[in-house]
Scaffold this active site. Structure first.
Site, short mmCIF file in Angstrom:
data_model
loop_
_atom_site.label_atom_id
_atom_site.label_comp_id
_atom_site.label_asym_id
_atom_site.label_seq_id
_atom_site.Cartn_x
_atom_site.Cartn_y
_atom_site.Cartn_z
N ASP A 1 -6.24 102.68 41.00
CA ASP A 1 -5.86 101.81 39.90
C ASP A 1 -6.76 102.00 38.68
OD1 ASP A 1 -3.86 100.81 41.45
OD2 ASP A 1 -4.88 98.93 41.96
N ASN B 1 -5.31 94.76 32.76
CA ASN B 1 -5.58 93.80 33.82
C ASN B 1 -5.99 92.44 33.25
OD1 ASN B 1 -4.86 95.13 36.11
ND2 ASN B 1 -6.94 95.54 36.83
N ASP C 1 -18.72 79.12 35.17
CA ASP C 1 -19.23 80.49 35.03
C ASP C 1 -18.44 81.31 34.02
OD1 ASP C 1 -21.22 80.02 36.78
OD2 ASP C 1 -20.37 81.12 38.46
#
Length: 524
Positions: A288, A367, A397
């Site tokens: 990928d 992505n 976070d």
């Protein structure tokens, strides 16, 4: 006021001289009450005239509208006839070029033939006419998806031999058949109905055979390098296809043998920006990450990608390298099913910018884009807006803004849902939020997100795009994210749904468990 007048409301109080001279002879009537009753029943002439004037004005307006419609229809028919003529002319030229051999520049009837003859020694790219039959109502053609209409005629890096890109057409239909086409929304008889777009596959059919192919290979892998050399030989000898590779790969091939001197490459970023005008098909050899690298090379339109699996995980690599000859032979013939993988377009807007138009160069991601706290020990503080509407303040976070193709990547590890890549949407996934009620969202594809670091933030934030190109976001800086207009079309082994389900079964072992034992208590 005389004693023979009417009031402004039409009630008989006095007798008017106007009635004597124009409307009615009141002296011939002995019963004044009867006269008054008849007067009340008779409509005033002035009101009738006003209605006639309004009606005539309305009829003039309708006549003007009908005349404009007729003129527009005539112009549209003339334009359609002109496009049809140009299409037939271009088609005849293409057929003539196929019969005569190498392509050469022809002179359009609209271009001065004398000038074209004098300048024939210097090839120039004329804007190609878009044929009327190229783009259908329910499809996308290569002119819209894979070309931006700009050709660099003065570039010395363009090949001297004039070559047209392979054209194709995309159609929506059940299982790629192109049948059962519907509008997205219809209003038949006042009822709103929607077509089930999720059940339709997208099929690519070549209208002219591919002639140029780009091979992108994973670095530092001996099996990949051997397969690349073998594939180049086969495509050149058997399919007569021109090959482009990266400069690193070309150096490796020439080190192995001088036979590969015909392989083409590029030297600078300007040539990379023109690749989509030369390349008909992309083949990736890796995982990928190689597909992500291929997508990052194209800042605009992307040719169809054929991903071969030679990596550890393969959510986007559906083809096996052992059968590359059969796979490529089938793809070069067509038609094939493809998945349009949407990309996000990201703009960094600095606090010193005068407005949102003053941004840095846009970054495209396949992505996700991640905003996190970096090395800071403080919680990330981010203010999020969706189309100017406040969404929430992220304290944790960080935050992941992902495409549906990236739903099986970082977003999934942070608790986001797995989404079919053909579903149009943007995933909004927090990273370890400091709130148990902060759950992930899936937003529609047409929205624009704005993630801003507030001025009272204790620390900076860091943005990374598909795991690289890390940028620092200081207080007041913002990241504007929207859906990019250029998707990445990847070829499917079967179809997009079959490939997606196979990837989560094989890559994630989704819902894999031992079957329940058959011996045990049963319902009576």
């Amino acid at each position: 006021m005389s004693g023979n007048e009417l009031t402004s409301h039409g009630r008989p109080t006095f007798m008017s001289s106007e009635l004597q001279n124009g409307y009615m002879d009141l002296h011939s009537m002995s019963d004044s009450e009867k006269v008054v009753h008849e007067l009340l029943l008779q409509p005033p002439a002035k009101e009738v005239d006003d209605h006639l004037i309004e009606f005539s004005e309305a009829m003039r307006t309708v006549a003007k509208a009908l005349r404009r419609v007729a003129e527009g229809k005539a112009c549209a028919q003339a334009e359609a006839a002109e496009w049809k003529r140009k299409y037939e002319l271009e088609r005849a030229r293409n057929l003539q070029r196929e019969h005569t051999g190498p392509l050469s520049l022809d002179c359009d009837s609209e271009v001065d033939r004398t000038k074209c003859t004098n300048d024939q020694s210097v090839p120039k790219h004329f804007p190609s006419e878009r044929p009327e039959k190229c783009c259908g109502k329910n499809g996308i053609c290569s002119h819209e998806v894979l070309r931006n209409g700009e050709m660099e005629s003065n570039s010395n890096n363009v090949s001297n031999r004039f070559r047209r890109k392979a054209s194709f057409r995309l159609s929506w239909g059940c299982n790629g058949s192109g049948q059962h086409k519907h509008d997205i929304v219809s209003f038949e008889r006042g009822n709103i109905t929607t077509a089930e777009r999720s059940s339709k596959q997208i099929s690519l059919k070549w209208e002219s055979p591919p002639q140029t192919l780009l091979i992108l290979a994973k670095p530092n892998s001996v099996p990949v390098r051997l397969l690349c050399a073998e594939m180049v030989r086969w495509l050149t000898d058997q399919k007569k296809i021109e090959i482009f590779v990266e400069p690193r790969v070309r150096t490796e091939l020439l080190t192995e043998s001088s036979y590969f001197s015909f392989v083409q490459s590029w030297e600078d970023d300007k040539e990379i920006s023109l690749l989509h005008t030369k390349v008909d098909l992309i083949v990736t050899l890796g995982g990928d990450g190689t597909v992500l690298w291929a997508a990052s090379m194209f800042k605009g339109p992307v040719p169809p990608v054929v991903p071969f699996s030679l990596g550890s995980l393969g959510f986007m690599t559906s083809f096996q390298c052992e059968q590359y000859r059969e796979c490529l032979d089938s793809i070069l013939r067509g038609p094939i099913s493809i998945t349009l993988r949407h990309r996000l377009q990201c703009h960094v807007v600095r606090d010193a910018a005068k407005d949102e138009l003053e941004t840095e160069e846009p970054i495209l991601v396949l992505n996700e884009v991640t905003i996190d706290r970096g090395i800071s020990s403080y919680l990330t503080n981010l203010e999020c807006y969706c189309d100017s509407s406040f969404v929430t303040s992220v304290q944790g976070d960080g935050l992941i803004i992902s495409t549906t193709s990236g739903s099986t990547a970082y977003s999934l590890a942070a608790g986001g849902s797995m989404v079919h890549p053909q579903v149009p949407g943007i995933l909004f996934t927090p990273i370890c939020p400091h709130s148990l009620s902060f759950r992930p969202l899936i937003l529609p594809e047409y929205v624009t997100l704005r993630v801003q670091v507030p001025y009272n933030s204790r620390g900076h934030a860091w943005a990374s795009f598909d795991g690289k190109d890390r940028k620092k976001l200081a207080a007041g800086d913002a990241l504007v994210i929207s859906m990019a207009p250029w998707p990445v079309p990847t070829a499917c082994q079967v179809d997009s749904t079959n490939d997606f389900l196979r990837s989560i079964h094989e890559g994630l072992h989704w819902n894999l468990r031992k079957n329940q034992s058959l011996d045990g208590p049963r319902d009576s």
